[in-house]
Design an enzyme around this catalytic site. Sequence first.
Site: not given
Length: 123
Positions: A84-86, A88, A113
């Site tokens: 995951y990142c902020q 996608g 996230f």
Amino acid sequence: MELLIITIIVLLGFWLYRFFKTRKILTTLTEEEFRQGYRKAQLIDVREPKEFKGGHILGARNIPLSQLNHRLVEVRKDQPVYLYCQSGARSARAAALLHKKGYRDLNQLKGGFKHWGGKIKQG
């Protein structure tokens, strides 16, 4: 004018290619699906350390996308990888890199996230 149209068509084709390739190599999971599997997988936050320290999913390891290629030894090929990142975008790029290196069970959190409603850890 003709050159502009050709450029737009080429860019659109490239974007469509990447979009469908990413969908083929990466499973995008809802938050509920992500919760069901991430504890039995390698949970990796590919955001930068400053973002990670601001809050991350409990149990996640921080391997920023910018360092991933040099830290592949930390990611096992025989276990599922949950990324995951902020939002996608970076997790999709991380999945493409991992896929090129032979990783196959790649998953990402839909929306990243910022759409996570579960427990987080600060620091």
